[in-house]
Design a protein around this motif. Sequence first.
Motif, PDB file in Angstrom:
ATOM      1  N   ALA A 237       0.831  -1.204   0.000  1.00 21.19           N
ATOM      2  CA  ALA A 237       0.000   0.000   0.000  1.00 21.19           C
ATOM      3  C   ALA A 237       0.867   1.256   0.000  1.00 21.19           C
ATOM      4  N   LEU A 238       1.972   1.204   0.757  1.00 16.52           N
ATOM      5  CA  LEU A 238       2.859   2.355   0.821  1.00 16.52           C
ATOM      6  C   LEU A 238       3.548   2.580  -0.525  1.00 16.52           C
ATOM      7  N   GLU A 239       3.969   1.500  -1.159  1.00 19.51           N
ATOM      8  CA  GLU A 239       4.582   1.628  -2.484  1.00 19.51           C
ATOM      9  C   GLU A 239       3.587   2.219  -3.480  1.00 19.51           C
ATOM     10  N   GLN A 240       2.349   1.732  -3.439  1.00 15.93           N
ATOM     11  CA  GLN A 240       1.327   2.246  -4.341  1.00 15.93           C
ATOM     12  C   GLN A 240       1.032   3.716  -4.062  1.00 15.93           C
TER      13      GLN A 240
ATOM     14  N   LEU B 162       3.187   5.918  -3.061  1.00 10.74           N
ATOM     15  CA  LEU B 162       4.260   6.690  -3.678  1.00 10.74           C
ATOM     16  C   LEU B 162       4.049   6.810  -5.186  1.00 10.74           C
ATOM     17  N   LEU B 163       3.617   5.738  -5.811  1.00 13.38           N
ATOM     18  CA  LEU B 163       3.355   5.780  -7.250  1.00 13.38           C
ATOM     19  C   LEU B 163       2.183   6.698  -7.568  1.00 13.38           C
ATOM     20  N   THR B 164       1.156   6.677  -6.693  1.00 12.18           N
ATOM     21  CA  THR B 164       0.021   7.592  -6.869  1.00 12.18           C
ATOM     22  C   THR B 164       0.477   9.041  -6.751  1.00 12.18           C
ATOM     23  N   ALA B 165       1.325   9.306  -5.763  1.00  9.91           N
ATOM     24  CA  ALA B 165       1.866  10.658  -5.592  1.00  9.91           C
ATOM     25  C   ALA B 165       2.670  11.058  -6.819  1.00  9.91           C
ATOM     26  N   ASN B 166       3.425  10.120  -7.387  1.00 10.65           N
ATOM     27  CA  ASN B 166       4.198  10.404  -8.595  1.00 10.65           C
ATOM     28  C   ASN B 166       3.278  10.842  -9.733  1.00 10.65           C
ATOM     29  N   GLY B 167       2.137  10.141  -9.876  1.00  9.27           N
ATOM     30  CA  GLY B 167       1.172  10.513 -10.905  1.00  9.27           C
ATOM     31  C   GLY B 167       0.577  11.887 -10.672  1.00  9.27           C
TER      32      GLY B 167
ATOM     33  N   PRO C 138       8.607   5.106 -11.492  1.00 10.56           N
ATOM     34  CA  PRO C 138       9.941   5.066 -10.867  1.00 10.56           C
ATOM     35  C   PRO C 138      10.130   3.808 -10.018  1.00 10.56           C
ATOM     36  N   GLU C 139      11.377   3.370  -9.926  1.00 14.73           N
ATOM     37  CA  GLU C 139      11.707   2.209  -9.089  1.00 14.73           C
ATOM     38  C   GLU C 139      11.787   2.648  -7.634  1.00 14.73           C
ATOM     39  N   ILE C 140      11.043   1.967  -6.781  1.00 14.71           N
ATOM     40  CA  ILE C 140      10.981   2.318  -5.352  1.00 14.71           C
ATOM     41  C   ILE C 140      11.521   1.158  -4.535  1.00 14.71           C
ATOM     42  N   ASP C 141      12.413   1.453  -3.606  1.00 17.21           N
ATOM     43  CA  ASP C 141      12.917   0.422  -2.694  1.00 17.21           C
ATOM     44  C   ASP C 141      11.859   0.129  -1.638  1.00 17.21           C
TER      45      ASP C 141
ATOM     46  N   ALA D  85       9.172   2.102   2.398  1.00 18.13           N
ATOM     47  CA  ALA D  85       9.257   2.480   0.992  1.00 18.13           C
ATOM     48  C   ALA D  85      10.170   3.697   0.902  1.00 18.13           C
ATOM     49  N   HIS D  86      11.044   3.696  -0.118  1.00 20.09           N
ATOM     50  CA  HIS D  86      12.090   4.739  -0.147  1.00 20.09           C
ATOM     51  C   HIS D  86      12.498   5.039  -1.584  1.00 20.09           C
ATOM     52  N   ILE D  87      12.675   6.335  -1.867  1.00 21.94           N
ATOM     53  CA  ILE D  87      13.237   6.781  -3.134  1.00 21.94           C
ATOM     54  C   ILE D  87      13.949   8.108  -2.907  1.00 21.94           C
TER      55      ILE D  87
END
Length: 414
Positions: free
Chosen positions: A68-71, A73-78, A169-172, A110-112
């Motif tokens: 959920a945290l990774e998603q 971050l991807l939502t925020a990226n969008g 983006p690739e997220i750790d 989750a980290h980038i």
Amino acid sequence: MTVRTAAASHVGRIRANNQDSGYAGTHLFVVADGMGGHAGGDVASALAIQAIAQTDARFDTAEEARDALEQALLTANGELAETVFEHPELTGMGTTVSGLVRVGERMALAHIGDSRVYLLRDGEFTQITKDHTFVQRLVDSGRITPEEAAVHPRRSVLMRVLGDVDISPEIDTDVLETMPGDRWLLCSDGLSGYVDDERIAEILTENADAEAAVDALIQASLDNGAPDNVTVLVVGVDDDESSGISSPIMVGSAAKPLSFRPVEEKRASKSLPQLLLHPLKPTPDPEDEHFEPESEGFLQELIAEDRRRKNRRRATWSVGLVLIISLIAAALTAGYQWTQTRFFVGEVDGRVAIFQGVQQNAGPIPLSSVYQETGIDLMALTPFSRNAVEQTISAVDLVDALAIIERLRREAER
């Protein structure tokens, strides 16, 4: 009562606006460091934090929280990409993000970017995340040391960020164990870039109260010059699964109304005490941090640049060493030549002689030699004169030495 969890953000000593944002809630803890200068770094971090804050909820498993945290971050990226589309003047804005969600005795991560997550456990302080920077790549490949990376001129070039630069983006991500007594630290590079890990660990250890620890960490960064924004979250782990916070805390840009108008950058002038400080890395311009696509071409360019820098440094050191050796040699030569203007009277094989030089030696190297043997028998002199010659008699110059010999000769003939 001791506060377990706290968050704060400071604009730093140079910037006019705060491009950092942070959030500390019941289960979620996250920090973001915006980039893009006055044109949108604050917008990027604030939008990211506000989007990711929706993840502050109870999850059944840590794996579910991680996904959920990774998603998020991807939502925020969008959302950042959409914002740039609507506001072209913000093109190039982006943000780092480092976040944790606690689920019982586990932490989802989750980290980038180059914000960081640390863990203090039983006195051992560990960096959990790895910086997504090109200099970190150089460290990983063994080309430079971590100490060299801290002062590298390209240390702020990021390989991965959230923004309008990469659709996916690739997220750790990771799931980590945690236990009562653990202290987690999330921070922007305004702290980690100017206060070394040892000092950070000391401050966390000395301050059991999270609010006191956060204040002390920010002050340590300010004391070291802190040209960049500084954001710090300290999270203490107890048997209670909650963070101990009565209501969520937002700090930095996320705590203020969102504005898309560029902020005129007014840099504060640095005082003499600040100029004399020696932080972990030199004070950069606030706009130095920027994104470069993760490419082998740029990495090779960076390696070639490093090679040229090392060659220049080696040449500078070589020239400097030659100059130092030349100066030392010149000083030794001048010193030796001066000694050869001195004379004294002494004895050689029981006879009086004139010596050129000084009575001392430079280690195994003698600084005098026999200038003239006189043939005067030492035993023909009075006990007083004989002892004086054996101890050596200093002369002002050669004329004075010859006068001393003449007196001794008359004494020996009597």
